[in-house]
Design a protein around this motif. Structure first.
Motif, PDB file in Angstrom:
ATOM      1  N   GLY B 131      27.149 -19.357  28.180  1.00 48.78           N
ATOM      2  CA  GLY B 131      27.703 -20.044  27.016  1.00 48.78           C
ATOM      3  C   GLY B 131      27.367 -21.518  27.019  1.00 48.78           C
ATOM      4  N   GLY B 132      26.975 -22.038  28.178  1.00 48.20           N
ATOM      5  CA  GLY B 132      26.841 -23.495  28.290  1.00 48.20           C
ATOM      6  C   GLY B 132      28.156 -24.041  28.789  1.00 48.20           C
ATOM      7  N   HIS B 133      28.098 -24.979  29.718  1.00 42.80           N
ATOM      8  CA  HIS B 133      29.330 -25.408  30.373  1.00 42.80           C
ATOM      9  C   HIS B 133      30.006 -26.584  29.688  1.00 42.80           C
ATOM     10  N   THR B 134      29.237 -27.539  29.185  1.00 46.61           N
ATOM     11  CA  THR B 134      29.885 -28.686  28.548  1.00 46.61           C
ATOM     12  C   THR B 134      29.428 -28.821  27.097  1.00 46.61           C
ATOM     13  N   PRO B 135      30.398 -29.010  26.182  1.00 47.09           N
ATOM     14  CA  PRO B 135      30.049 -29.200  24.771  1.00 47.09           C
ATOM     15  C   PRO B 135      29.126 -30.406  24.623  1.00 47.09           C
ATOM     16  N   HIS B 136      29.368 -31.417  25.457  1.00 43.33           N
ATOM     17  CA  HIS B 136      28.568 -32.622  25.441  1.00 43.33           C
ATOM     18  C   HIS B 136      27.073 -32.295  25.568  1.00 43.33           C
ATOM     19  N   LEU B 145      28.814 -25.697  17.695  1.00 45.29           N
ATOM     20  CA  LEU B 145      29.794 -24.635  17.445  1.00 45.29           C
ATOM     21  C   LEU B 145      30.978 -24.752  18.415  1.00 45.29           C
ATOM     22  N   PRO B 146      32.221 -24.663  17.907  1.00 46.45           N
ATOM     23  CA  PRO B 146      33.368 -24.722  18.811  1.00 46.45           C
ATOM     24  C   PRO B 146      33.384 -23.512  19.741  1.00 46.45           C
ATOM     25  N   ARG B 147      34.020 -23.698  20.882  1.00 44.59           N
ATOM     26  CA  ARG B 147      33.996 -22.650  21.889  1.00 44.59           C
ATOM     27  C   ARG B 147      34.529 -21.326  21.352  1.00 44.59           C
ATOM     28  N   ARG B 283      36.409 -32.577  33.983  1.00 41.61           N
ATOM     29  CA  ARG B 283      37.034 -33.072  32.753  1.00 41.61           C
ATOM     30  C   ARG B 283      36.242 -32.671  31.515  1.00 41.61           C
ATOM     31  N   HIS B 284      34.917 -32.526  31.671  1.00 44.94           N
ATOM     32  CA  HIS B 284      34.084 -32.287  30.490  1.00 44.94           C
ATOM     33  C   HIS B 284      33.779 -30.815  30.207  1.00 44.94           C
ATOM     34  N   THR B 285      34.099 -29.976  31.159  1.00 50.87           N
ATOM     35  CA  THR B 285      33.747 -28.572  30.944  1.00 50.87           C
ATOM     36  C   THR B 285      34.830 -27.860  30.143  1.00 50.87           C
ATOM     37  N   ASP B 286      34.438 -26.856  29.402  1.00 54.10           N
ATOM     38  CA  ASP B 286      35.453 -26.033  28.745  1.00 54.10           C
ATOM     39  C   ASP B 286      35.237 -24.559  29.052  1.00 54.10           C
ATOM     40  N   ALA B 287      34.500 -24.289  30.103  1.00 50.20           N
ATOM     41  CA  ALA B 287      34.259 -22.899  30.456  1.00 50.20           C
ATOM     42  C   ALA B 287      35.422 -22.377  31.300  1.00 50.20           C
ATOM     43  N   ALA B 288      35.953 -21.243  30.896  1.00 51.30           N
ATOM     44  CA  ALA B 288      37.137 -20.685  31.550  1.00 51.30           C
ATOM     45  C   ALA B 288      36.907 -20.457  33.032  1.00 51.30           C
ATOM     46  N   ALA B 289      35.710 -20.043  33.385  1.00 58.19           N
ATOM     47  CA  ALA B 289      35.419 -19.732  34.775  1.00 58.19           C
ATOM     48  C   ALA B 289      35.640 -20.958  35.655  1.00 58.19           C
ATOM     49  N   PHE B 290      35.211 -22.089  35.147  1.00 53.72           N
ATOM     50  CA  PHE B 290      35.357 -23.298  35.939  1.00 53.72           C
ATOM     51  C   PHE B 290      36.834 -23.694  36.064  1.00 53.72           C
TER      52      PHE B 290
END
Lengths: 384, 377
Positions: B131-136, B145-147, B283-290
């Motif tokens: 999915g990609g780890h950081t929206p940045h 696209l939002p997560r 702080r920058h990631t939004d991946a659930a796994a992390f």
């Protein structure tokens, strides 16, 4: 001092060596790489003075970026002019693919940007952009790529088609002599020309007579952009043999089968130049050495230089005087014609360029050649 | 032209006879040539990686029975498809697990690139959807696209890719929200021997990832956690026939003491700087796994089990959860996971080449021995 003319050759594709003149557009042979044959072809091209191999793009063929990469891994000098249609991937991902290619093959990649010519084919990729929109998008795309290549990072861009924020790529373009790939933009419309003059190193167009290409070429060169021609080539020892070869081509069963198919293809295309070039094919000869006899069956790239080596060199020079500095060629038989061109035509071109370099007045070339052959300047005769 | 020899057609893809029977092992290529890569800030990372070191790791994998190399995607790595092309032409057995971010490319263009790669390397290609780890970072690529919508798009992307791979010459039509295909037809096949598509791996610890994996993937990658807590979470996936694999690092040595020393030595090499980088990434990631792994990391002991060590996570990030121990212990741990249904592993090591060689010589034979003993029972 003018730069030497540059000659590129269209890569042979799957099925091209089975003796077919024009494989069917959706044949399975076209869809498969011919690795060993393509490598051998590319090695011969690089040893014979060909600048780059054009790896063309179509949904019916292998992907040109990956195919070019595989062939680059087996060659040393030849560049790969990878055809690409903007719109199917992110410009940053594309720049990264190009940069990766450059790193793995010492910068031997150039880009042939095409906006697409078949709305139906674009739809198979989910792209429903209209002709003019595709050029607008191409301009945004190349602008973004250019910023990544000029290392003005972070890249921020907000356009109609793309929005990039703080873009950074840690994979730079790597080449001995450049920090960005050479870019060719193809297409005949005003939009295409505008995109080329703004963003390309070279504008590519289908052939027409030297007289007819000269005005647009002059305008393009004023903007600092070179002009290149897609052309074919049928060179034989005598003019009679060359013309016989054009007849043989037209009589081939493959051509008969293509009657109608090309017409409907062009009709469905929204590329202006494809249509105008199709109309050129109404006449068989555009000049005594420029043949358009196969255009209405095999397509716009088949306008051909036809004649003896000397005649073809003269015609190439007429194009040079009209402002053309690069040629993307192919011929029939597909491999043999490159061999003939590199053996019989290219040395004559180089010879003539070296004479020009020494300042022979125009029109004096023939006299100069004969005086050099056995006269006191013989020692200065360029090696061929 | 008659004297030309045509290239041999790509050879058969060696597929496992029965995926349930033998564990499969994959390895990440991303650190080849720089073992401290994961401890460096993104801004300072070079994406120009040493091809010779990468090739050496691939050849080592070729020799030691590693199934595939994970080819990462991102702004700090070379493009995985092109790099796989060059490495694939110089190897014989090992496959390339090409990472893909769906938001960056049209499904048809992706399938065409993967098929072309596969034809050159005899079908030795898997794909790994991320999915990609950081929206940045996704915004570098113009992906906004939002997560919450990324799963829906991933679902459509895989639907489209599979339709193109499984079309058997039929036209593909798809009118989705994110992707549309009209009259799609890609005559360049994935292979010449009837294998229609690559194996599909999908990464993620979230429920959405599991649901997507069940729909589309052959295997779901999860971060490592103790078998006891993992078993219930993966059972629903395994029951549907989708495999589950673990992303885990490896610190195996001849004895447990040596392995523990190696672990201590590893974290000893990183200072406060590395910790700060990990916190910033967190702080920058939004991946659930992390997120999940960072929570796990707050626990008091670095030993999740006797062989599952989280000591390097604060300096090297979530992927540094490691199986640590003697060859015998690590083989045992792998088989414990096999008992709860895990069938594949994706490893990283420090340095990879030594770890892979040790794994191939000391751990893998023990795993196969026990698997065979199990079969005879």
């Amino acid at each position: 001092m003018t730069a030497p003319l540059r000659f590129h050759w269209r890569l042979i594709q799957g099925g091209d060596l089975q003796g077919a003149i024009a494989p069917e557009r959706l044949s399975s042979a076209v869809a498969l790489p011919e690795m060993a044959a393509q490598i051998a072809f590319c090695r011969e091209a690089e040893q014979s003075g060909i600048d780059s191999a054009l790896v063309d793009i179509s949904s019916a063929k292998p992907d040109p970026m990956v195919l070019g990469m595989a062939l680059a891994a087996s060659t040393e000098r030849l560049k790969f002019m990878v055809a690409h249609r903007p719109g199917l991937m992110s410009p940053a991902l594309f720049a990264q693919q190009v940069n990766t290619f450059s790193t793995l093959a010492s910068g031997r990649i150039t880009l042939n940007m095409v906006a697409g010519y078949s709305p139906a084919e674009q739809l198979t990729y989910g792209d429903n952009a209209a002709h003019d929109t595709r050029y607008e998008r191409m301009k945004e795309y190349l602008t973004i790529c250019d910023r990544f290549w000029s290392a003005e990072e972070p890249v921020n861009f907000s356009g109609q088609h793309y929005r990039i924020q703080d873009g950074r790529l840690r994979t730079p373009f790597v080449a001995p002599d450049r920090s960005a790939p050479e870019i060719y933009v193809g297409g005949g419309s005003a939009n295409a020309r505008e995109a080329a003059s703004a963003l390309a190193d070279c504008w590519l167009r289908f052939a027409d007579t030297p007289e007819n290409v000269a005005p647009q070429a002059a305008a393009m060169r004023l903007s600092g952009t070179e002009v290149g021609l897609r052309l074919s080539c049928i060179v034989r020892p005598t003019r009679r043999e060359a013309i016989a070869a054009t007849r043989g081509l037209l009589d081939a069963p493959a051509i008969q089968r293509r009657q109608g198919s090309e017409a409907s293809f062009v009709k469905a295309s929204d590329a202006e130049s494809m249509r105008s070039t199709y109309d050129l094919g109404e006449q068989e000869w555009l000049t005594p050495h420029l043949w358009a006899g196969a255009v209405q069956t095999l397509g716009a790239t088949t306008i051909a230089l036809v004649g003896t080596p000397d005649e073809v060199v003269d015609e190439i020079y007429r194009f040079k005087e009209a402002g053309i500095s690069q040629f993307i060629l192919h011929g029939w038989p597909k491999w043999e014609e490159m061999r003939i061109f590199c053996r019989d035509v290219l040395p004559l071109v180089r010879q003539r360029e070296q004479m020009d370099e020494r300042g022979s007045p125009p029109g004096a070339e023939l006299a100069a050649v004969s005086s050099q052959t056995n006269g006191e300047h013989g020692s200065r005769r360029p090696e061929s | 032209m008659s004297g030309l020899t045509h290239p041999p057609r790509p050879t058969a893809v060696p597929r496992p006879v029965d995926p349930g029977k033998a564990l499969r092992f994959h390895w990440s290529l991303s650190q080849a040539g720089n073992r401290f890569r994961r401890s460096e800030p993104t801004e300072e990372l070079s994406g120009r990686l040493p091809f010779e070191a990468q090739l050496e790791l691939c050849q080592c994998a070729d020799e030691h029975g590693i199934d595939s190399l994970l080819m990462a995607i991102g702004s700090t790595c070379p493009d995985p498809i092109l790099l796989s092309t060059c490495l694939g032409l110089k190897t014989r057995r090992v496959k390339f697990m090409v990472a893909c971010r769906p938001g960056l490319i049209s499904p048809a263009a992706f399938v065409q690139q993967i098929n072309t790669l596969a034809l050159f390397v005899g079908g030795r290609v898997h794909i790994n959807l991320v999915g990609g780890h950081t929206p940045h970072e996704l915004q570098y690529y113009g992906d906004w696209l939002p997560r919450a919508e990324r799963y829906a798009r991933l679902d459509e992307f895989l639907t489209a890719c599979r339709a193109l791979w499984e079309a058997d010459g039929q036209e593909v039509n798809l009118a989705g929200r994110y992707y549309q295909i009209t009259g799609g037809r890609l005559p360049t096949p994935f292979s010449m021997n009837g294998v229609r598509r690559p194996e599909i791996f999908l990464e993620g610890n979230s429920e959405e990832s599991a649901a997507l994996a069940i729909r589309h993937a052959d295997c779901l990658w999860r971060f490592a956690e103790p078998p006891a807590s993992l078993a219930d979470k993966i059972a629903p996936v395994i029951q549907t026939g989708t495999e589950v694999g673990l992303l885990v690092s490896l610190i195996a040595r001849p004895t447990r003491d040596e392995a523990v020393q190696a672990g201590c030595h590893l974290i000893g090499q990183f200072g406060e700087k590395a910790r700060a980088i990990q916190r910033s990434f967190e702080r920058h990631t939004d991946a659930a796994a992390f997120e999940l792994t960072y929570l796990a990391r707050q626990s008091l002991t670095p030993w999740a089990t006797r062989t599952l060590w989280t000591g390097a996570v604060p300096v090297l990030g979530a992927p540094a959860i490691a199986l640590l121990g003697s060859a015998e212990e690590v083989a045992g741990a792998l088989l414990e996971y096999k008992e709860i249904g895990v069938t594949q592993f994706l490893f990283t090591g420090w340095p990879d080449l030594d770890e892979m060689t040790f794994f191939g010589r000391e751990v893998l034979p023990r795993v196969r021995e026990r698997e065979n003993a199990e079969l005879k029972r």
